[in-house]
Scaffold this active site. Structure first.
Site, short mmCIF file in Angstrom:
data_model
loop_
_atom_site.label_atom_id
_atom_site.label_comp_id
_atom_site.label_asym_id
_atom_site.label_seq_id
_atom_site.Cartn_x
_atom_site.Cartn_y
_atom_site.Cartn_z
N TYR A 74 0.83 -1.21 0.00
CA TYR A 74 0.00 0.00 0.00
C TYR A 74 0.86 1.26 0.00
CZ TYR A 74 -3.90 3.09 1.06
OH TYR A 74 -4.85 4.08 1.00
N PHE A 126 -7.38 19.72 -25.10
CA PHE A 126 -8.08 18.47 -25.40
C PHE A 126 -9.41 18.53 -24.66
CE2 PHE A 126 -9.11 14.02 -24.40
CZ PHE A 126 -9.32 13.60 -25.70
N ASP A 127 -10.44 17.80 -25.14
CA ASP A 127 -11.81 17.92 -24.58
C ASP A 127 -11.87 17.75 -23.06
OD1 ASP A 127 -11.49 16.67 -27.04
OD2 ASP A 127 -13.31 15.48 -26.87
N ASP A 216 0.90 19.41 -21.14
CA ASP A 216 0.02 18.25 -21.21
C ASP A 216 0.72 17.35 -22.23
OD1 ASP A 216 -1.93 16.39 -21.73
OD2 ASP A 216 -3.50 17.81 -22.29
N ALA A 218 0.96 13.95 -23.21
CA ALA A 218 0.57 12.57 -23.53
C ALA A 218 1.43 11.97 -24.65
CB ALA A 218 -0.91 12.53 -23.92
N LYS A 259 -0.81 6.92 -23.67
CA LYS A 259 -0.33 7.13 -25.05
C LYS A 259 1.17 6.80 -25.07
CE LYS A 259 -4.23 9.71 -24.92
NZ LYS A 259 -5.08 9.82 -23.72
N HIS A 451 -21.81 12.78 -28.37
CA HIS A 451 -21.34 11.81 -29.36
C HIS A 451 -21.14 10.41 -28.78
CE1 HIS A 451 -17.89 13.78 -27.50
NE2 HIS A 451 -17.19 12.69 -27.73
#
Ligand code: F0G
Length: 468
Positions: A74, A126-127, A216, A218, A259, A451
């Site tokens: 842990y 990004f969204d 960011d 990725a 990614k 979507h």
């Protein structure tokens, strides 16, 4: 025509996963049952899945071996210490906050630093980054490169518009801007890279105004590859060197490791600010997990420690980026226009241009994505007015996307060139009957992010008559 240089895969295949192509009748009934929404189709009903490059990578033998040495304690697990060392080495930051994926990093960072009415500038959000900034009552603002408006293909179209950024900081005041974020590569404008020059300029602007500068990141290794290939002065530098130079310019990073971590789950924040680190760990214990596992198993952390280093291998990156370019070339030759130059992780087909007989409000990109499935069992994703259009919250205005695109993302180390040649054959077949493709209308939708779950049905297309 000159054949593109496409290196062979710098790996061989040790373990395989069967895929199967259902017959046309089955595909037609599946897509009708899914109400023409590809998110509602099950994975075993798909032959080639290009929905995303996120969490879909094939792991290496070394990553599978690393799973077995995962320490599931842990607190203070050895897996975390290995992960912490890897992240410190690559991203050059002192404090490492693991979390289960990119959007939880966004949530934690913004929960800690964004106050109501603060601005969050980005080259392009990004969204989920945009949604998380808004969720904390921040105002996301994008400063994409002016080059995107030019008809001619240029390198580094993912750059931030530094003139507009600086003017924005001057007019709004630095105290309303808790962070400036640079997304590398810039997913929302086609996975286009950002140059080292632009990174330095943005870093300098932030420093001058005393604003923290975060990435960011990725797809950081893919971005570094483009710098090596296309930016003057970097062709002789190693990917590791370029990555180090990129991250030396910033105060912190957040990463979806699904990614360029070459893992199936994971993410992190890394930073130098001890006070912010303390706040993040307080929050993460409540919502994510203890600071040495952050919502992940020890074995996941070990997989990422290996993946984050493997992804910087030049032969791997050369194959990867050239495979995307080769795939783009094949789709273009099949008669479907694409966004050029191709970026790092996907080919974007321009359905608005390809299907002028379907009006944007009848979702031409959804029509093309559905055709890829019915014609060949291929799954891609609509990035157009179905995703970005509809009624704007607040103003109540009807909005539509800037372009009607279909993204075909390539999972890492998963598909061979024969798979992509198959997709290009399907593109040729669609091109041959493009006038017969229908428009779509929404029959039911949720209030947000429609979507993912909306239901559609085909309708008679209205638009420019291509034969007249
Ligand atoms: N930032 C960027 C640039 C991304 O592309 C993504 C995810 C995230 C953050 C969020 O990370 O999914 O781990 O929570 N992009 C995926 C895609 C989903 O398909 O482009 P996450």
């Amino acid at each position: 025509m000159k054949k593109r240089h496409q290196p062979a895969e710098p790996y061989r295949i040790k373990s395989v996963e069967s895929i199967r192509l259902l017959n046309r009748q089955e595909r037609e009934s599946i897509i009708a049952r899914a109400r023409y929404n590809l998110f509602r189709v099950d994975a075993d009903e798909i032959y080639i899945d290009l929905l995303t490059d996120s969490g879909t990578a094939a792991m290496s033998n070394r990553q599978w071996a690393a799973l077995m040495i995962g320490d599931e304690s842990y607190a203070g697990a050895a897996s975390f210490r290995r992960f912490e060392k890897t992240v410190r080495d690559i991203f050059r930051k002192e404090f490492v906050v693991p979390c289960h994926q990119g959007r939880s990093a966004e949530n934690m960072l913004f929960s800690t630093i964004v106050r109501e009415g603060d601005y969050v500038p980005n080259n392009t959000h990004f969204d989920t980054t945009r949604a998380n900034a808004q969720h904390k009552k921040g105002i996301p603002v994008d400063f994409p490169s002016p080059d995107l408006e030019s008809a001619e293909a240029r390198p580094f179209m993912g750059n931030m518009d530094t003139v507009r950024l600086e003017e924005f900081i001057r007019t709004q005041g630095a105290d309303r801007i808790p962070v400036v974020i640079m997304t590398i590569t810039n997913n929302s404008v086609g996975g286009q890279p950002v140059s080292m020059k632009n990174i330095r300029e943005v870093s300098d602007i932030c420093r001058r105004h005393g604003i923290p500068f975060f990435f960011d990141c990725a797809r950081f290794a893919e971005n570094a590859y483009f710098i090596k290939r296309d930016e003057p002065g970097y062709s002789e530098k190693s990917i590791e060197y370029i990555v180090g130079e990129m991250f030396d310019t910033c105060d912190g990073v957040m990463m979806s490791a699904k990614k360029d971590g070459l893992g199936n789950i994971g993410g992190f924040i890394a930073l130098n600010d001890a006070e912010l680190y303390r706040k993040l760990t307080e929050l993460m214990i409540i919502i994510e997990g203890y600071p040495t596992y952050g919502g992940l198993a020890g074995r996941d952390l070990d997989v990422l420690s290996v993946g984050l280093r493997e992804v910087m291998d030049f032969a791997y990156l050369d194959f990867r980026i050239e495979q995307v370019a080769y795939f783009g070339e094949l789709i273009k030759q099949a008669g479907i226009p694409i966004i050029e130059p191709t970026g790092g992780h996907a080919v974007f087909a321009d359905a608005g241009l390809f299907l002028p007989h379907i009006l944007p409000e009848q979702f031409p990109a959804q029509s093309l994505a559905v055709a890829f499935y019915t014609e060949g069992g291929v799954r891609a994703v609509e990035i157009g007015s179905l995703m970005f259009g509809g009624v704007e919250p607040g103003t109540g205005r009807q909005v539509r996307a800037r372009k009607e695109l279909v993204r075909m993302a390539l999972p890492r180390r998963v598909y061979t060139n024969s798979h992509l040649e198959y997709v290009a054959d399907i593109a040729c077949r669609i091109n041959a009957r493009k006038e017969s493709l229908p428009g779509y209308k929404i029959t039911s939708q949720p209030a947000l992010l429609r979507h993912f779950t909306c239901e559609l049905e085909p309708v008679q297309p209205r638009g420019v008559n291509v034969n007249s």
